[in-house]
Design an enzyme around this catalytic site. Structure first.
Site, PDB file in Angstrom:
ATOM      1  N   HIS A 186     -32.325  40.615  -1.466  1.00  0.00           N
ATOM      2  CA  HIS A 186     -33.118  39.660  -0.684  1.00  0.00           C
ATOM      3  C   HIS A 186     -33.013  39.923   0.818  1.00  0.00           C
ATOM      4  CE1 HIS A 186     -32.488  37.697  -4.562  1.00  0.00           C
ATOM      5  NE2 HIS A 186     -33.570  36.974  -4.305  1.00  0.00           N
TER       6      HIS A 186
ATOM      7  N   GLU B 185     -18.529  36.889   0.311  1.00  0.00           N
ATOM      8  CA  GLU B 185     -19.310  36.294   1.408  1.00  0.00           C
ATOM      9  C   GLU B 185     -18.484  35.333   2.253  1.00  0.00           C
ATOM     10  OE1 GLU B 185     -20.493  36.592  -1.637  1.00  0.00           O
ATOM     11  OE2 GLU B 185     -22.429  37.639  -1.490  1.00  0.00           O
TER      12      GLU B 185
ATOM     13  N   GLN C 266     -31.358  34.512  -8.918  1.00  0.00           N
ATOM     14  CA  GLN C 266     -30.623  33.930  -7.773  1.00  0.00           C
ATOM     15  C   GLN C 266     -31.435  32.832  -7.074  1.00  0.00           C
ATOM     16  OE1 GLN C 266     -29.185  38.352  -6.906  1.00  0.00           O
ATOM     17  NE2 GLN C 266     -28.691  37.024  -5.187  1.00  0.00           N
TER      18      GLN C 266
ATOM     19  N   GLY D 176      -9.037  22.376   6.880  1.00  0.00           N
ATOM     20  CA  GLY D 176      -7.756  22.805   6.296  1.00  0.00           C
ATOM     21  C   GLY D 176      -7.930  23.681   5.070  1.00  0.00           C
TER      22      GLY D 176
HETATM   23  C1  LIG Z   1      -9.165  26.025  -0.263  1.00  0.00           C
HETATM   24  C2  LIG Z   1      -8.054  25.044  -0.437  1.00  0.00           C
HETATM   25  N1  LIG Z   1      -7.584  24.781  -1.676  1.00  0.00           N
HETATM   26  C3  LIG Z   1      -6.548  23.943  -1.837  1.00  0.00           C
HETATM   27  C4  LIG Z   1      -5.985  23.316  -0.753  1.00  0.00           C
HETATM   28  C5  LIG Z   1      -4.821  22.349  -0.944  1.00  0.00           C
HETATM   29  N2  LIG Z   1      -3.610  22.924  -0.366  1.00  0.00           N
HETATM   30  C6  LIG Z   1      -3.125  22.473   0.810  1.00  0.00           C
HETATM   31  S1  LIG Z   1      -1.753  23.238   1.246  1.00  0.00           S
HETATM   32  C7  LIG Z   1      -1.754  24.202  -0.109  1.00  0.00           C
HETATM   33  C8  LIG Z   1      -0.649  25.193  -0.373  1.00  0.00           C
HETATM   34  C9  LIG Z   1      -0.783  26.450   0.435  1.00  0.00           C
HETATM   35  O1  LIG Z   1       0.152  27.396  -0.043  1.00  0.00           O
HETATM   36  P1  LIG Z   1       0.408  28.756   0.702  1.00  0.00           P
HETATM   37  O2  LIG Z   1      -0.873  29.416   1.059  1.00  0.00           O
HETATM   38  O3  LIG Z   1       1.362  29.563  -0.092  1.00  0.00           O
HETATM   39  O4  LIG Z   1       1.036  28.312   2.068  1.00  0.00           O
HETATM   40  P2  LIG Z   1       2.441  27.624   2.403  1.00  0.00           P
HETATM   41  O5  LIG Z   1       2.295  26.154   2.252  1.00  0.00           O
HETATM   42  O6  LIG Z   1       3.438  28.195   1.443  1.00  0.00           O
HETATM   43  O7  LIG Z   1       2.643  28.033   3.803  1.00  0.00           O
HETATM   44  C10 LIG Z   1      -2.843  23.897  -0.926  1.00  0.00           C
HETATM   45  C11 LIG Z   1      -3.138  24.567  -2.212  1.00  0.00           C
HETATM   46  C12 LIG Z   1      -6.535  23.573   0.512  1.00  0.00           C
HETATM   47  N3  LIG Z   1      -6.087  22.998   1.629  1.00  0.00           N
HETATM   48  N4  LIG Z   1      -7.536  24.477   0.646  1.00  0.00           N
END
Ligand SMILES: Cc1ncc(C[n+]2csc(CCOP(=O)(O)OP(=O)(O)O)c2C)c(N)n1
Length: 557
Positions: A29, A50, A113, A418
């Site tokens: 596309h 992406e 798509q 986040g």
């Molecule tokens: C895309 C996404 N999925 C799930 C979450 C929920 N979440 C917040 S903190 C976390 C753990 C992150 O673990 P890691 O990347 O190992 O980092 P650490 O806390 O060990 O530094 C998750 C899964 C989020 N914030 N973003």
């Protein structure tokens, strides 16, 4: 004159908007766009997913304060890039997302798509989302999209371009491409509000300046330094304004959360000048730990929606942050300001006390490596102007304790969305935009899994990014949350295996190293940067400690 395609009109317009680089992943596309990029030598950094292309466009925009551009194909390309669109929306990052879609002539035919109203899906998470239906309107609508994305409050825009609009042949001379696309026009503050703001600041006993994304995006660094120095006011910054006042400056207090350390009644700020700051997560919401309820607030914000969101504002100023600080400085310089040395000393003492509290963790001699030791080794072994991307969750909270930045736009980390896993993409964009600077991506062992294949992108495009994985074989912030909220014995589906992430980087043609003792980390970082290749340093760290900032955040649950 001959015939040109819709894709060619798009690229010609983007060139007038100073676009020098785009990020994307191919789909049929989008083919005419890829061909025009080839003809005009606009490089495309092609990623393996992406979402990484979208995040790379964000990293480019955040490290340069200019437009980032990302291309995603119809259907799954569009759905894959949505997390980046949402992130750019919440962070106010100026990105133009171009999505392909099935041809207008094929509407409602269940073709490949297709079947999604991409504009409807993107509308609530962009400043503007629009479907271009007439090839001749491409220059006008692309210019409009670029102006919207790059005017304050900045943010993402999405143009959906059906395949037959992009592929249409248009007589070259029949459509004008605008000479100028970008605007340089900023809303100015009212002189009356400037007087009021200065009066409040002058009468304060313990004033602080808080700076946020608006201050960074408007390029307010010089004016901020002048105002802070002339009025003797200490400065705290949110995640995007880090480095706007260099961390080495004696008036720099730290990130916004550090204001919670000023907890005694005689050290709580009484006047807060918030410049381009959005109240919420980084000011600890409704709690008064960061911004005392009794404090009087001067809020300089380009978006009226942010004024009064969580706090009553004594002096609201809806205007460009840089121009507002400039106007304040013009008047402030001729005024007499109280001696604030005692107040400044209070803030320096709070900083010293915080680093004293960290000393024991930093001095740990036996493994496992304390996460604070790891982030300290990182900041001690990177170049003064290095760009640091902070991904993971606890990982970046640890980094917040030690990060030192003397250049704005050099610490790129989580905002309101986040979204863990955005780091490698952001680092790619930052490295493309800043080829001569070191780019280091700090990432959790959970987060790196989202886009680990981007080591391939880095190798193919010769982007010598160094990723440091904080490997605690856990989604640590999630696991700790479960332990605190649900109970130590209620951990469920938040543990990971101790994997060889560094070998993945090596398998793609980068280099990798495992680090298990703190003494190895500094040399490993130096060696990785001198190799000139993308690298992954897999650091075994202690899972147990909780970053001080998370104590604050979790205490609110
Ligand atoms: C895309 C996404 N999925 C799930 C979450 C929920 N979440 C917040 S903190 C976390 C753990 C992150 O673990 P890691 O990347 O190992 O980092 P650490 O806390 O060990 O530094 C998750 C899964 C989020 N914030 N973003």
């Amino acid at each position: 004159m001959g015939m040109i395609t819709g894709g060619e009109l798009l690229i010609r317009t983007l060139m007038r908007a100073n676009v020098k680089h785009v990020f994307g992943l191919h789909g049929a596309h989008l083919e005419t766009i890829f061909q025009s990029c080839l003809d005009h030598q606009i490089p495309i950094t092609d990623t393996r997913h992406e979402v990484a292309a979208g995040h790379a466009a964000e990293g480019y925009a955040r490290s340069t304060r200019t437009l980032g551009v990302a291309l995603a194909t119809a259907g799954p390309g569009f759905t894959n890039i949505i997390t980046s669109v949402a992130n750019a929306y919440l962070d106010r990052t100026p990105v133009l997302y171009i999505t392909g879609s099935s041809g207008l002539a094929e509407a409602e035919t269940n073709t490949l798509q297709s079947g999604l109203d991409q504009v409807a899906i993107a509308t609530p998470i962009t400043k503007w989302a629009h479907r271009v239906t007439v090839p001749q309107t491409i220059p006008r609508l692309v210019a409009q999209a670029v102006r919207l994305a790059t005017s304050g409050p900045m943010g993402p825009v999405l143009l959906d371009m059906p395949m037959d609009v992009l592929g249409a042949q248009v007589e070259e001379g029949s459509v004008a491409v605008p000479e100028t696309v970008l605007l340089d026009s900023r809303p100015m503050p009212e002189p009356r509000s400037i007087d009021e703001a200065l009066r409040l600041l002058r009468t304060a006993a313990r004033p602080v300046i808080m700076v946020g994304v608006g201050a960074y995006m408007s390029g307010a660094g010089d004016e901020l330094r002048t105002l802070a120095e002339v009025t003797g006011t200490p400065v705290f910054s949110d995640f995007q304004a880090h480095g706007l006042l260099p961390s080495t400056h004696p008036l720099y207090g730290g990130t916004l959360h550090k204001m919670a350390d000023l907890s005694r009644p005689d050290e709580r700020p009484d006047v807060v000048l918030a410049v381009g700051v959005r109240f919420g997560l980084f000011t600890l919401g409704m709690s008064d730990l960061v911004v005392p309820l009794a404090s009087r607030i001067i809020h300089v914000e380009i978006d009226p929606k942010e004024i009064g969101r969580l706090r009553q504002v004594a002096v609201p100023i809806v205007a460009d942050p840089r121009e507002t600080l400039r106007a304040m400085n013009q008047n402030a310089k001729s005024q007499t300001w109280p001696d604030r040395s005692q107040w400044q000393q209070t803030i320096r003492t709070a900083k010293i006390e915080r680093s004293k509290r960290a000393q024991k963790d930093l001095e740990r001699s036996a493994p496992p490596i304390h996460p604070l030791q790891a982030v300290k080794a990182i900041v001690d072994n990177i170049a003064e102007d290095a760009i640091v991307v902070g991904d993971g969750a606890e990982a970046y909270h640890w980094m917040n304790e030690v990060i030192r930045q003397n250049h704005p736009g050099s610490y790129i980390t989580h905002g309101f969305l986040g979204a863990v896993g955005f780091g490698l993409g952001l680092a790619i964009g930052a490295q493309v935009a800043n080829p001569k600077r070191q780019v280091l991506c700090l990432v959790g062992d959970g987060a790196i899994g989202f886009t680990i294949a981007e080591f391939d992108t880095m190798v193919r495009h010769r982007l010598p990014i160094v990723a440091v994985v904080m490997n605690n074989h856990s989604w640590a912030a999630s696991q700790h949350f479960q332990e605190i909220v649900s109970g130590k014995n209620r951990v469920n589906a938040t543990e990971l295996r101790d994997a060889n992430y560094h070998e993945v980087a090596a398998a793609f043609g980068g280099c990798g190293q495992r680090v298990t003792a703190i003494q190895e980390l500094g040399p490993a970082i130096k060696a990785a940067f001198s190799s000139g290749r993308p690298a992954c340093i897999n650091v075994a760290i202690d899972l147990a400690p909780l970053p001080p900032e998370l104590h604050l955040l979790m205490a609110r649950h």
